[in-house]
Design an enzyme around this catalytic site. Structure first.
Site, PDB file in Angstrom:
ATOM      1  N   GLU A  29       0.810  -1.215   0.000  1.00 18.31           N
ATOM      2  CA  GLU A  29       0.000   0.000   0.000  1.00 18.31           C
ATOM      3  C   GLU A  29       0.851   1.277   0.000  1.00 18.31           C
ATOM      4  OE1 GLU A  29      -3.082  -0.206   2.970  1.00 18.31           O
ATOM      5  OE2 GLU A  29      -3.974  -1.973   2.042  1.00 18.31           O
ATOM      6  N   GLU A  47      -4.847  -8.110  -1.042  1.00 16.48           N
ATOM      7  CA  GLU A  47      -5.460  -8.195   0.283  1.00 16.48           C
ATOM      8  C   GLU A  47      -6.967  -8.083   0.141  1.00 16.48           C
ATOM      9  OE1 GLU A  47      -4.319  -5.448   3.298  1.00 16.48           O
ATOM     10  OE2 GLU A  47      -2.172  -5.855   3.097  1.00 16.48           O
TER      11      GLU A  47
END
Length: 567
Positions: A180, A397
């Site tokens: 991220e 994810e």
């Protein structure tokens, strides 16, 4: 993750049908002692875990993980010395509003507050320097090197140390570039306005963050997350003691780089309103101008250590667009993250409520929620097709918090809400024929602390009643341990699982070059008394001990359907 427990956990994961693990490592764990000082014992440990996983038939994707830069800025990832290297005083980050840190805040820690650190001074500064220091902080140097080069060089070299340890292990298939990646303040158009993906708690503007860190108290908006979205609840005075986030001999980086200064009366003022949006007369784009060059460099240097490995790329989770050209790294995997944002941030579930992760809008109606989820994931596959040259997609994810409803399920043992929330996510993945890595499995999860501030682990010791049963300790397993095609002799056309009826359907078009059979994971959890299998043609074999259905298609028709129901 103690090595002494590795066989227990890895055998359970394999028993549940998983075949690949996204294994987390952190830059801090590798290089915590100081620049260039690598923890050899930790690197040996990582290799031992990967070897153990291979013994259980599990492939590994190595994830150099971070959240909001570092433990010292409210998350995990980078060593503390990286913040000190640019001039931060770690002891004052919390009180100056540069970060909200659980250890400094104490209990109870506000729910899902840690992501707000992404736009606060500490994290935003570090990521802006890491990706764009050359453009946005050219006067800032570390040990004589430009900050961007220094930070990227040390990060990539730390991950390269892992690659050197693992390059001969056949079950290591790839490396994430960076979990991220945050743009920091790159692209921020109005430095006097708050922003970011999440508004909760105190939300200073970038200018307020800079001034707070320099010792100027500020009245900052306070926000609350509600079922209908964020609501502003007032303003509070932060840093009344006029502490500085910077070391005694260091000035605010953004003042020295000309973003703000003092006027003739000694009052702070904003000097460059477009500092983070325009470089050499051109509007900047984080993914194009900063993430992509980093990802290409990462791929080049990691593959020099581990030839032929896959490299996964992702940009900002809410702004996931990436463009990849012929001159960019080959052998990449697009691995964006996707969550049911409504469940994740509110920690509550309703079959009639969902959220669009990309727009932030609430979606109403059971059918509309499912269609929205499928459309959101379809958007990610289109990015891979249209902007990345058709590379494979792995949802890096996805998952749900298990501590919904004030942890009611921990007291009652009733995980029906979690099961329903997970099932609609899995159904959306299946509708798009997508693979994904579920976040997460945490070996030391507890009801009290979860996974340390979050609680998304599929397993918890506190739910384990029968250590001899591999399913004991699992949570909402019915939604996760589901049949799926783990190998297909051709092109997958359709795959679905109806949790209520426990009916699985697979359709594929065979490839005439394929000689191996199609393999379907057939969990005993759903078919404890066997399964009724229907096929359009060919033959099949149920291998109960292996939880496996092996199907050999015939050659008379191009497409084939397999249906499985409880026996």
């Amino acid at each position: 993750f103690p090595l002494a427990e590795a066989d227990e956990h890895l055998s359970r994961i394999a028993h549940w049908g998983f075949n690949t693990l996204r294994l987390l490592v952190t830059w801090e764990a590798i290089e915590h002692a100081g620049p260039g000082q690598y923890d050899e014992a930790y690197l040996d440990y990582v290799r031992a875990v990967v070897e153990k996983a291979g013994q259980h038939g599990l492939s590994m994707f190595i994830d150099p993980h971070q959240d909001v830069w570092s433990r010292f800025s409210g998350g995990d990832g980078a060593p503390g010395w990286t913040l000190e290297a640019v001039g931060f005083d770690l002891a004052n980050l919390h009180e100056t509003g540069a970060a909200i840190v659980h250890q400094m805040h104490g209990d109870p820690f506000p729910r899902m507050i840690w992501p707000t650190n992404a736009t606060k001074l500490a994290c935003a500064t570090m990521f802006t320097l890491f990706f764009g220091g050359d453009d946005f902080a050219p006067t800032t140097r570390i040990e004589g090197e430009p900050a961007q080069e220094y930070l990227q060089c040390h990060y990539i070299e730390a991950v390269r140390q892992v690659a050197l340890r693992l390059r001969d292990l056949p079950n290591v298939v790839g490396y994430d570039t960076l979990n991220e990646p945050s743009c920091g303040w790159i692209g921020w158009r109005d430095l006097t306005a708050p922003g970011g993906e999440l508004r909760a708690g105190h939300c200073p503007t970038p200018l307020q963050s800079m001034l707070l860190g320099a010792g100027y108290p500020q009245r900052v908006e306070r926000w609350e997350t509600t079922l209908l979205g964020p609501k502003r609840r007032g303003r509070d005075l932060l840093n009344p003691r006029r502490l500085r986030a910077w070391a005694k001999d260091r000035e605010c980086i953004w003042r020295t780089n000309g973003v703000w200064d003092l006027d003739a009366q000694g009052e702070p003022l904003l000097v460059r309103t477009d500092h983070f949006t325009v470089v050499d007369g051109r509007q900047v784009d984080f993914a194009r101008d900063y993430y992509k060059p980093f990802a290409n460099r990462f791929a080049r240097e990691i593959r020099a250590a581990h030839p032929g490995t896959l490299v996964s790329v992702e940009s900002d989770p809410v702004l996931p667009r990436l463009d990849w050209g012929a001159e960019d790294a080959r052998g990449i995997v697009y691995a964006p993250h996707w969550y049911d944002g409504y469940v994740l941030y509110t920690k509550s579930y309703s079959p009639h409520l969902g959220a669009d992760m990309f727009t932030g809008k609430v979606v109403f109606g059971r059918g509309a929620v499912q269609r929205s989820f499928e459309a959101q994931l379809a958007r990610l596959t289109r990015i891979a097709q249209e902007n990345l040259g058709g590379v494979p997609v792995l949802i890096g994810e996805f998952g749900i918090p298990f501590d919904m409803g004030a942890k009611r399920a921990y007291r009652t043992g009733d995980f029906r809400a979690q099961r329903a929330a997970l099932d609609r996510t899995f159904c959306a993945l299946e509708a798009n024929l997508l693979s994904g890595t579920l976040w997460n499995y945490t070996a030391d999860n507890t009801n009290a602390r979860g996974d340390q501030d979050e609680d998304l682990s599929l397993f918890s010791r506190d739910q384990q009643r029968d250590p001899g049963n591999p399913d004991s300790g699992g949570r909402a397993l019915e939604a996760v341990v589901r049949p799926y095609a783990r190998a297909v002799a051709g092109e997958l056309l359709r795959m679905s699982f109806d949790l209520r009826a426990r009916e699985f359907v697979l359709e594929f078009r065979h490839d005439q070059r394929a000689t191996a059979p199609t393999e379907i994971f057939l969990p005993r959890l759903h078919y404890p008394h066997g399964a009724r299998v229907e096929v359009t043609d060919g033959t099949f074999e149920v291998r109960t001990a292996e939880q496996l259905l092996v199907y050999r298609h015939g050659g008379e028709r191009p497409t084939h359907v397999v249906k499985v129901r409880p026996g």
